[in-house]
Design a protein around this motif. Sequence first.
Motif, PDB file in Angstrom:
ATOM      1  N   TRP A  74     -12.483  -6.268   0.998  1.00 39.20           N
ATOM      2  CA  TRP A  74     -11.234  -5.550   0.780  1.00 39.20           C
ATOM      3  C   TRP A  74     -11.012  -4.526   1.890  1.00 39.20           C
ATOM      4  N   ARG A  88      -7.845  -3.907  -5.271  1.00 30.58           N
ATOM      5  CA  ARG A  88      -7.111  -5.056  -5.804  1.00 30.58           C
ATOM      6  C   ARG A  88      -7.396  -5.250  -7.290  1.00 30.58           C
ATOM      7  N   SER A  90      -6.302  -8.238 -10.120  1.00 29.80           N
ATOM      8  CA  SER A  90      -5.741  -9.594 -10.217  1.00 29.80           C
ATOM      9  C   SER A  90      -5.360 -10.114  -8.834  1.00 29.80           C
ATOM     10  N   ASN A  91      -6.178  -9.795  -7.852  1.00 31.68           N
ATOM     11  CA  ASN A  91      -6.029 -10.222  -6.464  1.00 31.68           C
ATOM     12  C   ASN A  91      -4.745  -9.713  -5.809  1.00 31.68           C
ATOM     13  N   LYS A  92      -4.191  -8.633  -6.324  1.00 31.71           N
ATOM     14  CA  LYS A  92      -3.014  -7.989  -5.738  1.00 31.71           C
ATOM     15  C   LYS A  92      -3.371  -6.548  -5.422  1.00 31.71           C
ATOM     16  N   ARG A  93      -2.897  -6.077  -4.265  1.00 30.96           N
ATOM     17  CA  ARG A  93      -3.114  -4.670  -3.923  1.00 30.96           C
ATOM     18  C   ARG A  93      -2.382  -3.793  -4.928  1.00 30.96           C
ATOM     19  N   ILE A  94      -3.037  -2.716  -5.320  1.00 30.19           N
ATOM     20  CA  ILE A  94      -2.393  -1.785  -6.242  1.00 30.19           C
ATOM     21  C   ILE A  94      -1.980  -0.532  -5.480  1.00 30.19           C
ATOM     22  N   GLU A  95      -0.892   0.085  -5.949  1.00 32.05           N
ATOM     23  CA  GLU A  95      -0.404   1.311  -5.335  1.00 32.05           C
ATOM     24  C   GLU A  95      -1.209   2.483  -5.875  1.00 32.05           C
ATOM     25  N   THR A 101      -0.795   1.657  -0.507  1.00 31.00           N
ATOM     26  CA  THR A 101      -1.849   0.819  -1.099  1.00 31.00           C
ATOM     27  C   THR A 101      -3.190   0.958  -0.385  1.00 31.00           C
ATOM     28  N   ALA A 134      -0.459  -3.426 -13.503  1.00 26.30           N
ATOM     29  CA  ALA A 134      -0.795  -4.688 -12.839  1.00 26.30           C
ATOM     30  C   ALA A 134      -0.966  -5.806 -13.863  1.00 26.30           C
ATOM     31  N   ARG A 138       1.406  -9.137 -14.189  1.00 24.81           N
ATOM     32  CA  ARG A 138       0.832 -10.486 -14.200  1.00 24.81           C
ATOM     33  C   ARG A 138       1.328 -11.270 -15.417  1.00 24.81           C
TER      34      ARG A 138
END
Length: 145
Positions: A74, A88, A90-95, A101, A134, A138
């Motif tokens: 990461w 991350r 769920s494999n998404k960058r979080i703010e 991010t 998140a 999803r």
Amino acid sequence: MPFLKNLNIAAEEAPNQQSPFDKAKSSLLSNLTHQLASAKAMVAGEAYFVTKMQTVEENGVNVRKPVKRPIRHWYWRDSTGAVRIAVRVSNKRIELAKGMTDIVVGNDKELPAVIKQVIDAVNAGELDKVIEDAVKARKTLKKAS
């Protein structure tokens, strides 16, 4: 029937299931632990691998064997040479802040300490709202599909 009267009989208990939020939080903590180990290995000049079980065919028979696999980092170097990391879920960058991010670490040797701070923040509940958002995002994506 006289034998059953002596037993303590109860209704079937549902299996202990985690909520999607709890799954996402425990997954995040697990992934951060791997990132921490990987960062420590990078600072030491070593490679970090995770051992996974994989089914392979040997002599016509399927056998489960442990296989070493690298993890997806990461963290990376930006155009200035500084180390950055993105958290991350769920494999998404979080703010972590509005529209932001990435965490700018700077030096390689500081990376394990920064990851440890993120782990402490997750354990303290500081990222619960972000993780919950998140998970909700999803769910809406899955419903739209």
